[in-house]
Design a protein around this motif. Structure first.
Motif, PDB file in Angstrom:
ATOM      1  N   VAL A 140       1.033  -1.234  -0.099  1.00  0.00           N
ATOM      2  CA  VAL A 140       0.126  -0.081  -0.025  1.00  0.00           C
ATOM      3  C   VAL A 140       1.026   1.366   0.048  1.00  0.00           C
ATOM      4  O   VAL A 140       1.658   1.508   1.011  1.00  0.00           O
ATOM      5  N   LYS A 212       2.084   0.412   4.095  1.00  0.00           N
ATOM      6  CA  LYS A 212       1.963  -0.812   4.908  1.00  0.00           C
ATOM      7  C   LYS A 212       2.107  -2.075   3.844  1.00  0.00           C
ATOM      8  O   LYS A 212       2.162  -1.779   2.636  1.00  0.00           O
ATOM      9  N   CYS A 214       0.748  -5.675   3.639  1.00  0.00           N
ATOM     10  CA  CYS A 214      -0.701  -6.755   3.970  1.00  0.00           C
ATOM     11  C   CYS A 214      -0.153  -8.061   3.533  1.00  0.00           C
ATOM     12  O   CYS A 214       0.371  -8.136   2.388  1.00  0.00           O
ATOM     13  N   LEU A 245      -7.125  -1.343   6.084  1.00  0.00           N
ATOM     14  CA  LEU A 245      -5.947  -0.481   6.250  1.00  0.00           C
ATOM     15  C   LEU A 245      -6.130   0.784   7.305  1.00  0.00           C
ATOM     16  O   LEU A 245      -5.079   1.344   7.823  1.00  0.00           O
ATOM     17  N   GLY A 251       0.633  -3.396   8.844  1.00  0.00           N
ATOM     18  CA  GLY A 251      -0.217  -3.998   7.796  1.00  0.00           C
ATOM     19  C   GLY A 251      -0.529  -5.309   8.426  1.00  0.00           C
ATOM     20  O   GLY A 251       0.089  -5.892   9.354  1.00  0.00           O
TER      21      GLY A 251
END
Length: 261
Positions: A140, A212, A214, A245, A251
């Motif tokens: 992200v 982030k 994930c 988020l 994350g």
């Protein structure tokens, strides 16, 4: 060619005449000389005949205008042969071709390679009776990041991934901002720990356009027996991680729930 044949006839007739004169005059020297001259005539005649019947060689090209070797035709043929050889050279073709299974930015394997390797890895895990885990990572980015900054961040992140996983593990870039890991002999708990280690190592690198990281995790045999089933489960876990988020931290790392036995 015709001149030599005519010369052979003249010399032969002269030799015969000299031999006949020697027989008539009773002088043996004249007869011997006449026989020698006649022998020379025979040699000349045979040489002219062999030249006239000799086959043309394959390398000769005859010019319609001059009757001699046509150098232009030969040069064109050699040039054409050379270009054909170059076009058919497999080594040259391989050098010019773009590698279809490598990501050009990071140097990691791409989604095509990952898709082909997944089935092989699952078959190996089934044969060796060990677990296999898939870790899907989605990056992200910070808002307002340029394309150049994004590429630099992705390249740096790929280096972190390569330095964190084991040599036997496989990391692939499967999307513009997503990666996939194949971890041999690793269950879902171990795979989740790998994802968290990557998050921590990336955060330690300092300033980055990546906000982030994930992760979604699924394993064989806990989440499926077939490759497609495991991959779909990992994608579902990644979607769940990416949908949260707003939560603090590096994350979310979501491990898919085990399928019912």
């Amino acid at each position: 060619m015709r001149l030599r044949g005519f010369l052979a006839i003249i010399v032969g007739l002269g030799g015969v005449a000299m031999g006949a004169f020697g027989m008539h005059s009773g002088r043996a020297e004249d007869g011997v000389i006449g026989a020698g001259v006649a022998f020379i005539a025979v040699i000349i005649g045979l040489g002219a005949r062999s030249r006239s019947t000799a086959p043309a060689t394959v390398s000769e090209e005859t010019s319609p205008a001059t009757g001699g070797p046509d150098l232009a035709v030969s040069a064109d043929r050699e040039s054409s042969g050379a270009s054909t050889k170059t076009e058919a050279d497999p080594a040259s073709s391989l050098m010019d071709a773009t590698d279809p299974i490598t990501d050009p930015l990071t140097g990691l394997m791409n989604e095509i390679f990952f898709s082909g390797l997944l089935s092989t890895k699952v078959a190996t895990a089934r044969r060796r009776l060990w677990p296999l885990s898939i870790v899907l990572l989605q990056l992200v980015m910070e808002p307002g990041v340029s394309e150049e900054e994004t590429d630099a961040g992705i390249l740096a992140f790929s280096a972190v991934v390569a330095a964190t996983i084991r040599t036997a593990d496989v990391a692939c870039r499967v999307g513009s901002r997503s990666f996939a890991l194949l971890l041999d002999d690793t269950d879902e708990d171990g795979a989740a720990w790998v994802a968290e280690r990557i998050q921590i190592a990336h955060a330690r690198e300092g300033a980055s356009p990546i906000a982030k990281v994930c992760a979604g995790v699924a394993s064989y045999p806990s989440h499926g027996i077939e490759p497609a089933e495991i991959l779909i489960t990992a994608k579902s876990a990644l979607k769940q991680a990416a949908d949260n988020l707003e939560l603090p931290g590096l994350g979310r790392v979501i491990v898919a729930p085990q399928r019912p036995l």
